[in-house]
Design an enzyme around this catalytic site. Structure first.
Site, short mmCIF file in Angstrom:
data_model
loop_
_atom_site.label_atom_id
_atom_site.label_comp_id
_atom_site.label_asym_id
_atom_site.label_seq_id
_atom_site.Cartn_x
_atom_site.Cartn_y
_atom_site.Cartn_z
N GLY A 2 0.83 -1.20 0.00
CA GLY A 2 0.00 0.00 0.00
C GLY A 2 0.86 1.25 0.00
N GLY A 27 1.24 5.21 1.65
CA GLY A 27 0.85 6.12 2.70
C GLY A 27 1.24 7.54 2.37
CB SER A 28 0.83 10.65 4.32
OG SER A 28 1.36 10.16 5.54
N GLY A 52 5.20 7.56 1.81
CA GLY A 52 5.88 6.60 0.96
C GLY A 52 5.08 5.35 0.74
CB VAL A 92 3.99 -0.38 2.93
CG1 VAL A 92 4.32 -1.58 3.82
CG2 VAL A 92 3.92 0.89 3.75
CE LYS A 140 6.08 5.28 6.67
NZ LYS A 140 5.62 5.83 7.97
CG ASP A 197 -1.78 10.14 10.52
OD1 ASP A 197 -2.95 10.56 10.35
OD2 ASP A 197 -1.06 9.73 9.61
#
Length: 1014
Positions: A701, A703-704, A706, A708, A722, A827
């Site tokens: 997936g 994320g904000s 980078g 994974v 990550k 977060d």
């Protein structure tokens, strides 16, 4: 020939007398038979309480039997407190003249026989304090003469029947401490003769009947420890006869009327603890001169302590702990002086508030009967007054989590009845007075988190009843007194970590056979680990990290069969890892990193899963497959090592001559420093190989900060990598924030950081990567949105969702309250919550995390103009420029909790204008929560009900879901000061889960009974 009338009359009278005597004889015989049948159900192991029950004598002469006239009928049976074991015979129903049946305080089991409903003359039925189970007999409500019905303290299940209203003469109704569920029947308000209602400690849900105020003769109402919700009906406050009013440990809210004391002038007991009441402490309660108990702890009350405490001479308990009560100035605790008039006071709790001030000297003038004093979790400063030594009856003194300074007054040693002394997390300095050794009844002492110096007094060896000792995070020096290691009573915790203790580990440690946890980390202990440590056979956690211990790891550690955690990292231990450690079947976490261990790493037990083992920093250790013929090839290995070093040196020289920017180099150094001594760094090439050259098939997936990827390290360990987007200017800040936040935290509900990489890729570009444990069940967001389901296609059920919420609340509670420096996540959202194989939820992605330094209150020390968090989950105050805080995390948790149970994220397209997720849920709360629940969840519940479980589960599940959504709403209020703490959240969610698990156990029991044909 006609018979004279007078002879006829005499004959008739004679016939009636003869027939009546014969009838009485038959009646007493039937009573005797019923009693003999009753006795036959009594276990022979019971005390000889029924020795007088001789079949050859009249039952009217038997112990516990009452007859109305000699030789006529049995009207009473009182066997209370006779120690009887067995079941209640159905023949009990044949004693139709029985008016009183008292079997309380015995050991009767089984169900109440249905035949008990035949005792239509019964006025008193008391079977309390037994082990009666099953449901209430359906015909129990036919006993219309009943005045007292007491079934307290059994294991009864089922609902309170609506037909209870048929018992119009009922005065006392006690069902407390059972397993009853469902709602309180509204018709109970029609029983105008009721003086006592005890329903406490059940699983009752719904609301308190709105017409309860019609019970104008009611003196005692106990609804504690249920799942009741809603606002207390105003009519309840109009029952002027009330003496005891207890509704603690529910989910009730609203304001308590300030004039409640005027409306209920006869109150002696007022207990509203563990709810969600708001407003202020009712001033009128302090005018009730006869009141004995005032309990309002664990609510949302605010304001100050109202005047008038000096008017309560009969007061025995005053508990306002864990609210938002405030005071200011040095005399902010002056109300304590008023309580000196309460000469019977035995319990005082003002902890967990926002009280400021100095403890007045008058505290020593409080009642000599005072045995518990809770003042922790406030803003109390100044010294502990020496007068406190005058509280001779004190068994508990808790002043933790304040700003108290000065030394520990020697006068505390005069409190010879003291069993618990907690002064943790203050600013107390100086040495520990030897007089504390006089506290010979002490079973807990916690002095952690202060600035205490000097040696630990040897007089602590006098604590022969001590169960737990925590002296961590101080400045104690010298050796560990052997007297402490000789406290064989220690059964919980011995924590001496983070001091300056030196010398060897005393051999006497083996005397601690009962202790569950020992933490001696972060000291200066030296020498070998004594083999006697193996005698601590109850140990579950042993931590001796960051000392100067040397020598081998003793093989006797294998004798601690229950050991769950072993941390010997950052010492100077040598030799091989004992293979006996493989036999520790309970061991789940092993840290031997940064020692001088050598040889082959064992392969069994905990070593089968290397993600649970830390071995880095032991250069002479090798995995089994890499050590074959190691001795015979030693020279070859040395040549290879030297050659590799030379080649590496040449490459470094070449690379150093290149012109790439110093900025990268300095940043690499900075990141390395951040993780120094904590993780072995891996190279870019290691990560590239682990992820199959970042194969799209391994993409998990984005994320904000980078992407994974899933990967496998050389040991075959599945990991999540990550890879940060270095083109973003904030990526370095995120990388460092995550490293800093995770450097010193360790919790089962936090995603574990295995290692990190700060390097250059093959194109000489900056590369930043974080390597985490891989969690196979994806993110919570996947489950909420249906991208992930169980093998049967089902979504998460109620208990699974609740478990997830509790796991994350545990993680936040640890970050907020149990870290050396509190951490706020900033977060929290479903995509940052990952699920393991066994569906344990873990909180990850600490890229925005902030550490709260020691400033005032909950406010962090950092400042930033950048909005922290994700849209929809960001608390309103962040948008106004306020700094990240614990309350901000609580808001995000509340939104996540609402999303988890409604299935709607806060940015759903249906939310527009002023409508948002919180207001949408609020619109259906509390009576119509099913309208906002996740359809998938409703479908699962519906399938359970269609299988016949609805009668048991509907009301309880409805009540629990109302509780859960209520918690979410309490977290997600707009005002940061109006939110509950994550610790309160955890308490309420665990309570809801306990209720659901009890429900499941009950249903399982009923299914088992049905299978057995009973």
């Amino acid at each position: 020939m006609a018979v004279p009338s007078h002879l006829m009359l005499k004959a008739t009278i004679l016939f009636v007398l003869i027939f009546g005597v014969e009838s009485d004889i038959r009646s007493i015989v039937s009573d005797k038979e019923a009693l003999i049948s009753f006795k036959s159900r009594i276990s022979l192991e019971s005390p000889n309480s029924l020795s007088s029950w001789d079949p050859n004598t009249s039952p009217c002469n038997w112990t516990g039997v009452v007859c109305n006239k000699p030789g006529q009928r049995v009207v009473g049976l009182d066997l209370s407190g006779s120690g009887l074991t067995g079941s209640i015979s159905p023949q009990i129903g044949n004693r139709s003249f029985l008016r009183s049946l008292q079997l309380q305080n015995n050991y009767f089991s089984g169900e109440l026989p249905y035949e008990i409903g035949n005792l239509f003359r019964l006025r008193v039925l008391n079977v309390s304090s037994n082990s009666i189970e099953g449901m209430l007999p359906s015909n129990l409500t036919q006993l219309t003469e009943l005045q007292i019905l007491d079934l307290t303290e059994n294991t009864l299940t089922g609902r309170i029947p609506e037909e209870i209203s048929h018992l119009t003469k009922l005065e006392v109704l006690k069902f407390g401490r059972n397993r009853l569920y469902g709602t309180i029947p509204p018709a109970i308000s029609n029983l105008s003769s009721l003086t006592t209602i005890i329903f406490g400690t059940n699983n009752l849900g719904g609301m308190i009947p709105s017409d309860i105020g019609r019970l104008q003769n009611l003196k005692e109402l106990d609804l504690t420890l249920n799942n009741l919700s809603g606002i207390v009906p105003p009519s309840l406050y109009n029952i002027s006869s009330l003496v005891n009013l207890e509704v603690a440990s529910n989910q009730l809210w609203g304001e308590i009327p300030g004039d409640i004391g005027l409306k209920l002038p006869n109150l002696l007991v007022f207990n509203f603890c563990f709810n969600m009441f708001t407003g202020k402490i009712p001033w009128s309660l302090h005018n009730l001169t006869n009141i004995k108990i005032i309990r309002m702890a664990s609510n949302l009350l605010e304001g100050t302590v109202p005047p008038g405490l000096g008017n309560l001479p009969a007061l025995r308990m005053y508990n306002i702990g864990f609210n938002k009560i405030v005071s200011s100035g040095a005399d902010g605790l002056s109300f304590i002086t008023s309580l000196t008039n309460s000469t019977l006071l035995n319990f005082l709790a003002i902890d967990g508030n926002r009280l400021e001030g100095v403890i007045p000297e008058s505290v020593g003038n409080l009642s000599k009967n005072l045995f518990k004093l809770y003042m922790g979790g406030n803003r109390i400063y100044g010294d502990i007054p020496t007068s406190i030594g005058g509280l001779s009856g004190l068994t508990l003194l808790n002043l933790t989590d304040n700003l108290i300074s000065g030394g520990i007054p020697p006068e505390i040693g005069r409190l010879e009845e003291l069993q618990e002394l907690s002064l943790a997390r203050n600013r107390i300095s100086g040495g520990v007075p030897n007089s504390l050794g006089n506290l010979r009844k002490l079973n807990l002492i916690d002095l952690s988190g202060n600035s205490l110096v000097g040696k630990i007094p040897s007089t602590f060896g006098n604590f022969k009843s001590l169960l737990s000792m925590d002296l961590s995070r101080n400045r104690f020096n010298g050796s560990i007194p052997t007297e402490i290691m000789s406290l064989s009573s220690l059964a919980r915790v011995l924590n001496l970590s983070r001091n300056y203790l030196s010398g060897p580990l005393p051999q006497e440690v083996g005397i601690l056979k009962k202790v569950v946890a020992i933490d001696l980390s972060d000291n200066r202990l030296s020498g070998n680990i004594t083999s006697s440590i193996g005698s601590c056979t109850s140990l579950e956690e042993l931590v001796m990290a960051r000392n100067m211990l040397s020598g081998p790891i003793p093989t006797t550690i294998a004798d601690m069969k229950g050991l769950d955690t072993l941390d010997l990292s950052s010492n100077q231990l040598s030799g091989s890892i004992p293979t006996e450690i493989e036999d520790l079947g309970a061991l789940h976490s092993l840290n031997l990193s940064f020692n001088n261990l050598e040889g082959v790493v064992p392969t069994g037990g905990v070593f089968k899963n290397l993600s649970q083992v830390h071995l880095e920093g032991n250069p002479e250790l090798c995995l089994h497959f890499a050590c074959i013929n190691a001795r015979g090839r030693g020279k070859v290995v040395k040549v290879l090592v030297i050659t590799s070093i030379l080649v590496a040196f040449v490459l470094c020289v070449i690379l150093a001559s290149l012109f790439f920017v110093k900025r990268s180099k300095s940043r690499v150094t900075k990141a390395s420093d951040t993780l120094e001594g904590k993780h072995q760094m891996v190279s870019y090439n290691d990560i590239r190989l682990a992820t199959g050259n970042f194969n799209p098939e391994n993409f998990v997936g984005k994320g904000s900060f980078g992407s994974v990827y899933k990967g496998y390290l050389c040991q075959g360990i599945a990991v999540a990598v990550k890879v940060l987007d270095t083109q973003r200017t904030s990526s370095w800040k995120s990388f460092l924030a995550e490293c800093e936040a995770l450097r010193n935290v360790r919790h089962r509900n936090l995603v574990r950081l295995i290692t990190s990489c700060s390097s250059l890729d093959f194109k000489n570009k900056e590369f930043l990567g974080l390597v985490y444990e891989f969690l196979s069940n994806g993110s919570l967001d996947d489950w909420i949105k249906g991208r992930k389901t169980h093998a049967n296609g089902n979504a998460l059920n109620v208990v699974e969702r609740l478990n997830v919420a509790i796991d994350i609340a545990c993680a936040l509670d640890y970050l907020h309250h149990d870290c050396e420096v509190p951490v706020v996540h900033c977060d929290l959202k479903p995509s940052n919550i990952l699920l393991s194989d066994d569906m344990t939820a873990k909180l990850g992605d600490f890229g925005l995390a902030r550490m709260l330094m020691e400033t005032t209150g909950d406010q962090p020390s950092i400042s930033s103009n950048v909005l922290k968090g994700s849209i929809g989950y960001i608390p309103p105050e962040y948008g106004w420029g306020e700094k990240p805080s614990k309350a901000g995390d609580v808001y995000s948790f509340g939104i996540m909790l609402l999303e988890l149970f409604t299935g709607k994220d806060p940015t759903h397209e249906s939310f527009s204008g002023s409508l948002n997720l919180t207001r949408w849920v609020q619109s259906a709360f509390p009576s119509n929560v099913e309208q906002v629940l996740d359809p998938e969840l409703l479908q699962l519940m519906s399938s359970l009900h269609s299988n016949g479980e609805e009668p048991l589960s509907a009301d309880i599940q409805q009540g629990c879901l109302t509780t859960i959504l209520g918690v979410g709403l309490s977290c997600a209020v707009e005002s940061r000061d109006g939110r509950i703490s994550i610790r309160d959240v955890l308490h309420k969610l665990k309570s809801a889960r306990d209720t659901l698990l009890k429900l499941q156990a009950t249903m399982a029991e009923h299914r088992a009974l049905a299978t057995d044909g009973r």
